[in-house]
Write a protein that holds these residues in place. Structure first.
Motif, PDB file in Angstrom:
ATOM      1  N   GLU A 183      68.811 -45.974 119.156  1.00 11.64           N
ATOM      2  CA  GLU A 183      68.577 -44.935 120.479  1.00 11.64           C
ATOM      3  C   GLU A 183      69.735 -44.748 121.318  1.00 11.64           C
ATOM      4  O   GLU A 183      70.380 -45.316 121.544  1.00 11.64           O
ATOM      5  CB  GLU A 183      67.283 -45.863 120.870  1.00 11.64           C
ATOM      6  CG  GLU A 183      65.835 -45.610 120.267  1.00 11.64           C
ATOM      7  CD  GLU A 183      65.249 -47.566 120.049  1.00 11.64           C
ATOM      8  OE1 GLU A 183      66.049 -47.554 121.388  1.00 11.64           O
ATOM      9  OE2 GLU A 183      65.211 -47.811 119.597  1.00 11.64           O
ATOM     10  N   PRO A 184      69.342 -43.258 122.179  1.00 11.95           N
ATOM     11  CA  PRO A 184      69.965 -42.492 122.567  1.00 11.95           C
ATOM     12  C   PRO A 184      70.010 -43.650 124.069  1.00 11.95           C
ATOM     13  O   PRO A 184      69.202 -44.449 124.825  1.00 11.95           O
ATOM     14  CB  PRO A 184      69.789 -41.269 123.227  1.00 11.95           C
ATOM     15  CG  PRO A 184      68.435 -41.120 122.291  1.00 11.95           C
ATOM     16  CD  PRO A 184      68.162 -42.641 121.338  1.00 11.95           C
ATOM     17  N   GLY A 185      71.372 -43.136 125.151  1.00  8.98           N
ATOM     18  CA  GLY A 185      71.409 -44.165 126.326  1.00  8.98           C
ATOM     19  C   GLY A 185      71.911 -45.673 126.558  1.00  8.98           C
ATOM     20  O   GLY A 185      71.733 -46.713 127.090  1.00  8.98           O
ATOM     21  N   ASN A 186      72.827 -45.499 124.527  1.00  4.88           N
ATOM     22  CA  ASN A 186      73.140 -47.123 124.547  1.00  4.88           C
ATOM     23  C   ASN A 186      74.232 -47.039 124.210  1.00  4.88           C
ATOM     24  O   ASN A 186      75.059 -46.321 123.717  1.00  4.88           O
ATOM     25  CB  ASN A 186      72.273 -48.051 123.646  1.00  4.88           C
ATOM     26  CG  ASN A 186      70.794 -48.190 124.334  1.00  4.88           C
ATOM     27  OD1 ASN A 186      70.719 -48.566 124.722  1.00  4.88           O
ATOM     28  ND2 ASN A 186      69.872 -47.836 123.557  1.00  4.88           N
ATOM     29  N   ALA A 187      75.366 -48.584 123.852  1.00  2.17           N
ATOM     30  CA  ALA A 187      76.722 -48.111 123.583  1.00  2.17           C
ATOM     31  C   ALA A 187      76.741 -48.955 122.555  1.00  2.17           C
ATOM     32  O   ALA A 187      75.977 -50.413 122.858  1.00  2.17           O
ATOM     33  CB  ALA A 187      77.802 -49.113 124.319  1.00  2.17           C
ATOM     34  N   TYR A 188      77.267 -48.775 121.197  1.00  2.00           N
ATOM     35  CA  TYR A 188      76.907 -48.835 119.989  1.00  2.00           C
ATOM     36  C   TYR A 188      78.739 -49.332 119.230  1.00  2.00           C
ATOM     37  O   TYR A 188      79.870 -48.441 119.522  1.00  2.00           O
ATOM     38  CB  TYR A 188      76.013 -48.516 119.013  1.00  2.00           C
ATOM     39  CG  TYR A 188      75.401 -48.429 119.413  1.00  2.00           C
ATOM     40  CD1 TYR A 188      74.632 -49.328 119.058  1.00  2.00           C
ATOM     41  CD2 TYR A 188      74.797 -47.271 120.039  1.00  2.00           C
ATOM     42  CE1 TYR A 188      72.623 -49.096 119.603  1.00  2.00           C
ATOM     43  CE2 TYR A 188      73.098 -47.063 119.710  1.00  2.00           C
ATOM     44  CZ  TYR A 188      71.778 -47.928 120.239  1.00  2.00           C
ATOM     45  OH  TYR A 188      70.366 -47.678 119.930  1.00  2.00           O
ATOM     46  N   ALA A 189      78.737 -50.578 119.141  1.00  2.00           N
ATOM     47  CA  ALA A 189      80.106 -50.956 118.348  1.00  2.00           C
ATOM     48  C   ALA A 189      79.805 -50.905 117.100  1.00  2.00           C
ATOM     49  O   ALA A 189      78.671 -52.046 116.245  1.00  2.00           O
ATOM     50  CB  ALA A 189      80.909 -51.817 118.718  1.00  2.00           C
ATOM     51  N   ILE A 190      80.648 -49.941 115.852  1.00  2.00           N
ATOM     52  CA  ILE A 190      80.441 -49.789 114.355  1.00  2.00           C
ATOM     53  C   ILE A 190      81.849 -50.310 113.938  1.00  2.00           C
ATOM     54  O   ILE A 190      83.148 -50.177 114.578  1.00  2.00           O
ATOM     55  CB  ILE A 190      80.473 -48.751 114.267  1.00  2.00           C
ATOM     56  CG1 ILE A 190      78.997 -48.035 115.218  1.00  2.00           C
ATOM     57  CG2 ILE A 190      80.161 -47.834 112.894  1.00  2.00           C
ATOM     58  CD1 ILE A 190      78.927 -46.313 114.127  1.00  2.00           C
ATOM     59  N   GLU A 191      81.502 -51.803 113.072  1.00  2.00           N
ATOM     60  CA  GLU A 191      83.126 -52.027 112.386  1.00  2.00           C
ATOM     61  C   GLU A 191      82.899 -52.701 111.082  1.00  2.00           C
ATOM     62  O   GLU A 191      82.868 -53.462 110.667  1.00  2.00           O
ATOM     63  CB  GLU A 191      83.158 -53.315 113.230  1.00  2.00           C
ATOM     64  CG  GLU A 191      82.129 -54.501 113.871  1.00  2.00           C
ATOM     65  CD  GLU A 191      82.719 -54.892 114.938  1.00  2.00           C
ATOM     66  OE1 GLU A 191      83.464 -55.826 115.109  1.00  2.00           O
ATOM     67  OE2 GLU A 191      82.175 -55.594 116.876  1.00  2.00           O
TER      68      GLU A 191
END
Ligand code: MN
Ligand code: MN
Length: 300
Positions: A183-191
């Motif tokens: 969802e928008p409004g968040n930070a995500y790490a892709i690893e």
């Protein structure tokens, strides 16, 4: 996400980018791990941010959650695959990113595979993307190279003063995630993490990674332990920390006793270091992105 928050994320991301650029020159045979980690952490502080967790430096089959302790003499050896995972925060807003550097090992392609998996995943990102689509892209890219994704290490949502919170982004497509979205409004790490075809494709936890976190909300009654608990809470809040950061206190019997007390009574816990179950080398690539209603910004 507020304008200010976006700015904080970008500031933290910049510190991580600078630190990563430095690491590329530092990682070579005979360099001490502790020197690399201390330079990374100092670079972050020099840019007005704070480390979001101790600089992780994981070699070969060690996949994650290792930082050298104070006075460690461990150094990089010729022929190794070196993962450096760096986190910075500004007001608790975290940027988390990792690179793998190949010090003349025969596993160059493993690094290429995770980098490409990350690149392919980022290319398809958009607000409300299905998590299964990201995981599927990562899995497919790694398998295309003939390697195995690590099934029990994953990307994650980030929160204020929280490295891991909310959504999980696996490196293998799961049908549970078909309706699960970023969802928008968040930070995500892709690893993405990958190992060779001889690997288990799975990591197991071992003690001795030297990375800790507070586990309880209230301090103990014992005075010295209470003061140390409160110092940790004030400085690092819910973020991971390492003993090495208490530079002037290491070896001081009062400090060592208080630290051990907090550990024995489970006020602080050590994260297990994650090791490839069959001892095969592991490569990792990671970026943090923020997703707003309109766009995706790679901050690291
Ligand atoms: Mn990381
Ligand atoms: Mn991460």
């Amino acid at each position: 996400m507020l304008e200010d928050e976006i700015e904080y994320y970008i500031k933290a991301g910049k510190a991580v980018k600078y630190a990563k650029a430095k690491v590329k020159d530092l990682v070579k045979a005979n360099t001490r791990l502790i020197d690399i980690c201390e330079k990374v952490e100092q670079t972050i502080r020099n840019l007005g941010c704070k480390p979001a967790f101790p600089c992780n430096i994981c070699i070969n089959e060690i996949a994650a959650h290792y930082t050298p302790p104070a006075k460690s003499t461990k150094h990089i050896r010729e022929g190794s695959l070196v993962k450096v995972d760096i986190g910075a925060h500004y007001n608790g807003f975290i940027a988390d990113s990792a690179i793998t550097l190949n010090v003349n090992s025969e596993h160059e392609e493993l690094t290429t595979a995770v980098e490409e998996a990350l690149e392919n995943a980022i290319k398809i990102l958009e607000p409300n993307i299905r998590i299964a689509k990201i995981s599927g892209t990562i899995e497919k890219t790694i398998k295309y190279y003939g390697f195995k994704p690590i099934i029990n290490l994953a990307g994650h949502q980030l929160g204020q003063y929280k490295v891991h919170t909310g959504k999980i982004i696996p490196n293998i497509k799961s049908f549970r995630d078909i309706f699960n979205r970023l969802e928008p409004g968040n930070a995500y790490a892709i690893e993405p993490f990958a190992t060779t075809k001889n690997g288990a494709g799975e990591v197991i936890g071992k003690r001795g990674g030297h990375i800790y976190h507070l586990t309880q909300n209230t301090p103990p009654k014992e005075t010295a332990a209470k003061n140390l608990y409160l110092e940790i809470k004030r400085k690092y809040k819910t973020l991971p920390f390492t003993k090495r950061w208490f530079k002037d206190k290491i070896g001081n019997p009062k400090f060592e006793k208080a630290f051990k007390y907090l550990q024995d009574k489970k006020y602080i816990k050590e994260y297990p270091a994650m090791i490839e179950a069959k001892g095969e080398p592991v490569a990792q690539a990671e970026h943090t992105v923020i997703i707003t209603k309109k766009e995706v910004i790679v901050i690291t």
